[in-house]
Each structure stands twice: as C-alpha cells, then as structure tokens.
Design an enzyme around this catalytic site. Structure first.
Site, short mmCIF file in Angstrom:
data_model
loop_
_atom_site.label_atom_id
_atom_site.label_comp_id
_atom_site.label_asym_id
_atom_site.label_seq_id
_atom_site.Cartn_x
_atom_site.Cartn_y
_atom_site.Cartn_z
N HIS A 139 32.68 2.62 -58.11
CA HIS A 139 31.42 2.66 -58.53
C HIS A 139 30.33 1.69 -57.76
CE1 HIS A 139 31.47 -1.17 -60.61
NE2 HIS A 139 32.59 -0.84 -60.96
N HIS A 148 32.88 3.96 -40.86
CA HIS A 148 34.33 4.60 -41.09
C HIS A 148 34.98 3.80 -42.15
CE1 HIS A 148 37.98 6.48 -39.01
NE2 HIS A 148 38.03 6.56 -40.16
#
Length: 214
Positions: A139, A148
C-alpha cells in the site's frame, strides 16, 4: 478486457517482449506487431512477425490501439516510450489476468504487470514501468517512471522509488524507504535505509557496493 481484434505493437523482440505479447493477447489483442532495431536481420520472434524498426513504428504510431516498449534497459525503455507518446501513440497499461492490482492503485501508460504480481491500494506506478513476475508492491508506494521491479521483489508499504531505478530479483525493501533515481538494488538484497541516486547496494542488510581496485 480490450476489444478483440485491436492492434498492439510491441517494441523489443527479445524475451521480455515475448512475455508482453502474451499479456497483450490475454487482454484481448489478437493482432500483435513486433518492432525491433535489429530488423531486417531478424524477421520474427517465435511465431510473431517483426514489422520494422523503431523509426518505422514512430511513423505508424497512431495506427495501434496500444504500443508497449518491451526493452529491459530502463533509460532506453523510457526514452522510446516518451518518443512514441510525442508522436501520438496510445500506450495503455497491461496487466496479466493472474496479477492482482487494487482498483485503488494507479497504473500509468506503458506499464506492464506480470503474472503473480500484486499492487496494493493507493500505490502509484509511473509510466513505462515493469512490475515483474510475482513482485509485490504494498500500500501507498510511489513508483516513478521507467522503474523495473524484478521477479519476486517485495516493496513494503510507503516505499518511494525514483525514476529509472532497478530493484533486483528477490530484493526486499523495508517500509517507507526511499530509493533514488537510477539506483540499483542487487538480487536478494534487504534494504533497511534510504538509497542515494545512482548508487548500487547489495547484501543483507544492503550496503553500497564498493568496487575493488585491480
């Protein structure tokens, strides 16, 4: 689900491109066109045809319902993505059907989320990012453009990753840690403190990589 029959262009005909092409098909794109700067030396990747190089794709950018740059190098991927957008291309995010992305999360154009990955509520993923196989983003994370997140990497809540950083396979990032622009986190590292831009950190706990003099 994208309308069946729509066209998707994939720039980059190596292994990552093959994975992106399959995800596009699973999202309903039945007409996949590859482009690669090695063309015409190579003319196909697996059963898909390569239709030209990146300059040719720029010239036809508006003909595709979505274009994904499937190049592993963060800087190159982001540069190519931005050039295509400037030429009028549409680049929607692609999510594998077996990934879990919260409806409260935000994915920017050109980002791909692979199978088994999880993106939890109120996280933001910037443009042209890769959230690779089985990576998790908890979250309230903020992932900038061109990042990446490698296979099996885990970002705890509230982590911030600046543009073009690379988080290696199996790395773990502690809650609220900040990763600087173009930083590299080695495979399997455990990051407990903020990482400066352009810095490489490895190990458990992660520490800056010091190159030995030869």
């Amino acid at each position: 689900m994208t309308k069946t029959g729509s066209k998707c262009a994939v720039l980059g005909a190596r292994g990552h491109g093959k994975v992106v092409a399959e995800i596009a098909e699973l999202n309903g794109f039945s007409d996949i066109h590859f482009f690669d700067d090695r063309w015409p030396t190579i003319s196909n990747v697996e059963h898909w045809n390569i239709h030209g190089n990146s300059e040719m794709l720029l010239a036809h950018a508006t003909e595709y319902q979505t274009i994904i740059v499937a190049i592993g190098n963060n800087s190159t991927r982001l540069e190519k993505h931005q050039a295509l957008i400037a030429h009028g291309a549409v680049s929607t995010p692609l999510v594998h059907p077996k990934a879990i992305v919260s409806h409260y999360a935000v994915l920017e154009p050109g980002t791909v989320v692979m199978a088994g990955a999880v993106v939890n509520p109120f996280s933001h993923i910037g443009q042209a990012c890769i959230v690779n196989t089985a990576a998790t983003i908890d979250h309230d994370c903020d992932i900038a453009q061109g990042v990446h997140i490698s296979p099996g990497a885990h970002l705890a809540g509230g982590v911030q990753v600046a543009s073009e950083a690379w988080i290696g396979a199996g790395a773990t990032i502690k809650p609220l840690v900040k990763i600087g622009a173009k930083a590299v986190i080695g495979a399997g590292a455990t990051v407990l403190r903020d990482v400066e831009s352009d810095q490489t950190q490895v190990g458990i706990p992660a520490k800056p990589l010091v190159k030995k003099e030869i």
